[in-house]
Design an enzyme around this catalytic site. Structure first.
Site, PDB file in Angstrom:
ATOM      1  N   CYS A 319       0.812  -1.211   0.000  1.00 59.61           N
ATOM      2  CA  CYS A 319       0.000   0.000   0.000  1.00 59.61           C
ATOM      3  C   CYS A 319       0.853   1.272   0.000  1.00 59.61           C
ATOM      4  O   CYS A 319       1.800   1.387   0.781  1.00 59.61           O
ATOM      5  CB  CYS A 319      -0.861  -0.051   1.252  1.00 59.61           C
ATOM      6  N   ARG A 418     -12.560   0.323  -5.817  1.00 61.78           N
ATOM      7  CA  ARG A 418     -12.139   0.299  -4.415  1.00 61.78           C
ATOM      8  C   ARG A 418     -11.785   1.705  -3.918  1.00 61.78           C
ATOM      9  O   ARG A 418     -11.801   1.986  -2.735  1.00 61.78           O
ATOM     10  CB  ARG A 418     -10.922  -0.622  -4.310  1.00 61.78           C
TER      11      ARG A 418
HETATM   12  P1  IMP Z   1      -0.953  -7.095   3.713  1.00 56.83           P
HETATM   13  O1  IMP Z   1      -1.492  -8.290   4.427  1.00 56.83           O
HETATM   14  O2  IMP Z   1      -0.053  -6.260   4.583  1.00 56.83           O
HETATM   15  O3  IMP Z   1      -0.304  -7.456   2.414  1.00 56.83           O
HETATM   16  O4  IMP Z   1      -2.206  -6.151   3.393  1.00 56.83           O
HETATM   17  C1  IMP Z   1      -3.315  -6.587   2.662  1.00 56.83           C
HETATM   18  C2  IMP Z   1      -4.370  -5.501   2.680  1.00 56.83           C
HETATM   19  O5  IMP Z   1      -3.903  -4.321   1.992  1.00 56.83           O
HETATM   20  C3  IMP Z   1      -5.639  -5.840   1.933  1.00 56.83           C
HETATM   21  O6  IMP Z   1      -6.514  -6.651   2.662  1.00 56.83           O
HETATM   22  C4  IMP Z   1      -6.237  -4.461   1.652  1.00 56.83           C
HETATM   23  O7  IMP Z   1      -6.938  -3.932   2.737  1.00 56.83           O
HETATM   24  C5  IMP Z   1      -5.005  -3.610   1.445  1.00 56.83           C
HETATM   25  N1  IMP Z   1      -4.723  -3.378   0.021  1.00 56.83           N
HETATM   26  C6  IMP Z   1      -4.837  -4.212  -1.030  1.00 56.83           C
HETATM   27  N2  IMP Z   1      -4.419  -3.648  -2.171  1.00 56.83           N
HETATM   28  C7  IMP Z   1      -4.048  -2.393  -1.848  1.00 56.83           C
HETATM   29  C8  IMP Z   1      -3.534  -1.299  -2.610  1.00 56.83           C
HETATM   30  O8  IMP Z   1      -3.269  -1.370  -3.806  1.00 56.83           O
HETATM   31  N3  IMP Z   1      -3.309  -0.150  -1.908  1.00 56.83           N
HETATM   32  C9  IMP Z   1      -3.568  -0.041  -0.580  1.00 56.83           C
HETATM   33  N4  IMP Z   1      -3.995  -1.050   0.175  1.00 56.83           N
HETATM   34  C10 IMP Z   1      -4.253  -2.214  -0.461  1.00 56.83           C
END
Ligand code: IMP
Length: 502
Positions: A319, A418
């Site tokens: 993100c 989104r």
């Molecule tokens: P991770 O487990 O730290 O990889 O975070 C996953 C979460 O990041 C997802 O469940 C979403 O809420 C968020 N997310 C997914 N795609 C994006 C993006 O492109 N930008 C910002 N947040 C994202």
């Protein structure tokens, strides 16, 4: 004047758990990780309870039907990504709901006119030694025979020998009839000392195989999460734009729980979407909402009727929302404040609205911290993207295996719903990156190891359930210097490759 929060915005890395008294009952095998997924009234049972507190992210690179089956086997839930056509998403949900544990579509098939060379090539490619010989060489063709390694001797046979000359022909095959139960197929396996039994329909067409090793696997998944018809539980992501078309199709396909997937959930769009669901379905369709990072956001969505509320803005590994827009909040601060709001809401209304900490889990102990801070369950993207079961390519980069992982807000996913706030379509900007994550193997092995660590920490805290952890956990902030103390320090690490040689 603008509102200022008193505390800085904190992340999981800034906290540790302090042990509590552990009685002899605090043993890993006594720990339950059962947790509510949807809201319930005081004294009632939630309609959906997961057996482990993990759900997989609503992302193209994470949650398809294969991931959903693998995670439901462990007791968690996948939310199938919504940034695809309604038809494709519905197909994925249907595949999960119609998946018959232990019944496998054959991926190693040939025709009788093919040769021993073809057998060896295909076996090398799929890694499977049971080959279905069908009229047209497909997984659903009329079955004419079977080839296993017992049917040929490479050293003694001409590589051009036709399969029809050495296969076990249909007349000699032991098979099960379509519609049989897994335990009936298993009896056939055992009674006849077989490793695999083909399942065929009335027209002699192959439908599935049942393998002895899969039956054993099935037996070794005591936590699997099933609906009242013994089908795997599955979730699906929806957006606030095409819900009038998407939600009925997903409900019809059998999705157990929906989740509005948005980077920012404190909005009239989400209110309208939940209202529409309640007007059309009452409480029969379960729908979570989010994401929020403070009490105001939680209260708004709880009042709107959300079945659970998801927390997290800007903390996901892929993100870049905070860099791009300057919004968000450290995940720990967000979870702590929203958990307080959830408890206040429960006290006031008698309705418990579960909360989900979404994104930013880096170490396994972050899971325990999130739960201790009040999360009922945790959504993870990067974590699951690393496994065999994620939908993306596995690549070898400079000798290391990696898997692809990209954000829903990246140009690759183009999931603009989104983030959609109107405006000029040409002015869209990315809020996520396209990346690789280290390949980590099977979901089963990794989830079990991670949750074993979670359970061990819970035992150290003197608790054997998530509810007790939320109530009794003692947490401390860590200083920058004590973080250094937390890793191996002041020693010269031995090279692990040298250890292997000795
Ligand atoms: P991770 O487990 O730290 O990889 O975070 C996953 C979460 O990041 C997802 O469940 C979403 O809420 C968020 N997310 C997914 N795609 C994006 C993006 O492109 N930008 C910002 N947040 C994202």
């Amino acid at each position: 004047m603008a509102h200022y929060f008193n505390e800085p915005s904190r992340t999981f890395n800034e906290y540790l758990l302090v042990p509590g008294y552990s009685s002899k009952d605090c043993r890993i095998e006594n720990v339950s990780l059962k947790t509510p997924i949807v809201k319930y009234k005081k004294g009632e049972e939630p309609k959906i309870t997961a057996n482990i507190p993990l759900v997989s992210a609503v992302m193209q690179a994470v949650s398809d039907d294969k991931m959903a089956v693998a995670l439901a086997k462990e007791g968690g839930i996948s939310f199938i990504f919504g940034s695809q056509s309604v038809e494709n998403q519905v197909e994925m949900v249907k595949r999960v709901k119609s998946y018959k544990a232990g019944f496998v579509k054959s991926d190693t098939n040939l025709r009788p006119d093919q040769t021993l060379t073809d057998v060896l090539e295909l076996k090398a490619r799929t890694g499977h030694s049971t080959i279905a010989v069908t009229e047209d060489g497909t997984a659903e063709g009329r079955i004419l025979g079977l080839v296993t390694s017992r049917d040929y001797r490479v050293s003694r046979m001409d590589p051009d020998t036709k399969i029809s000359e050495f296969m076990t022909p249909f007349e000699k095959l032991i098979y099960a009839k379509e519609g049989c139960s897994l335990s009936e197929a298993n009896d056939i396996l055992w009674d006849n000392k077989l490793n695999a039994v083909p399942v065929i329909d009335d027209n002699q067409r192959l439908t599935h195989f049942v393998f002895r090793k899969d039956y054993d696997n099935h037996k070794s998944n005591p936590n699997e999460l099933l609906d009242s018809h013994k089908r795997y539980v599955v979730g699906a992501g929806v957006n606030t734009r095409d819900y009038e078309e998407r939600i009925p199709a997903l409900v019809e396909a059998g999705a157990d729980v929906l989740c509005i997937d948005s980077s920012e959930g404190y909005s009239e769009w989400q209110l309208d979407t939940i209202k529409w669901v309640r007007e059309r379905y009452g409480d029969t369709v379960k729908i979570g909402a989010g994401n929020v990072v403070d009490k105001d956001g939680f209260n708004f969505l709880a009042e709107a009727g959300a079945d659970f509320v998801k927390i997290g803005i800007g903390g996901g590994s892929i993100c870049i929302t905070r860099e791009q827009k300057g919004i968000g909040r450290g995940q720990a601060s967000a979870v702590i404040e929203v958990a307080e709001a959830r408890d206040e809401y429960f006290k006031k209304t008698g309705v418990y609205v579960p909360i989900c900490s979404d994104g930013g889990i880096v170490y396994d102990y972050h899971m325990t911290l999130a739960l201790a801070m009040g999360a009922d369950f945790i959504m993870l993207g990067r974590y699951f993207a690393r496994f065999d079961e994620s939908p993306t390519n596995k690549l070898n980069i400079n000798g290391n295996y990696v898997k692809e992982y990209w954000g829903e807000g990246s140009n690759r996913a183009r999931n603009w719903q989104r983030y959609d706030l109107g405006g000029d379509a040409k002015m869209k900007f990315e809020e996520g990156v396209d990346s690789y994550v280290p390949y980590a193997g099977s979901l089963h092995d990794n989830v079990n190891l991670s949750l074993n660590k979670v359970k061990a920490t819970m035992c150290n805290c003197g608790v054997v359930s998530i509810q007790e952890l939320q109530r009794d956990a003692k947490l401390t902030l860590v200083s920058a210097t004590s973080i250094v103390e937390g890793g191996a320090h002041d020693v010269i690490l031995r090279d692990s490759s040298q250890n292997a040689i000795r």
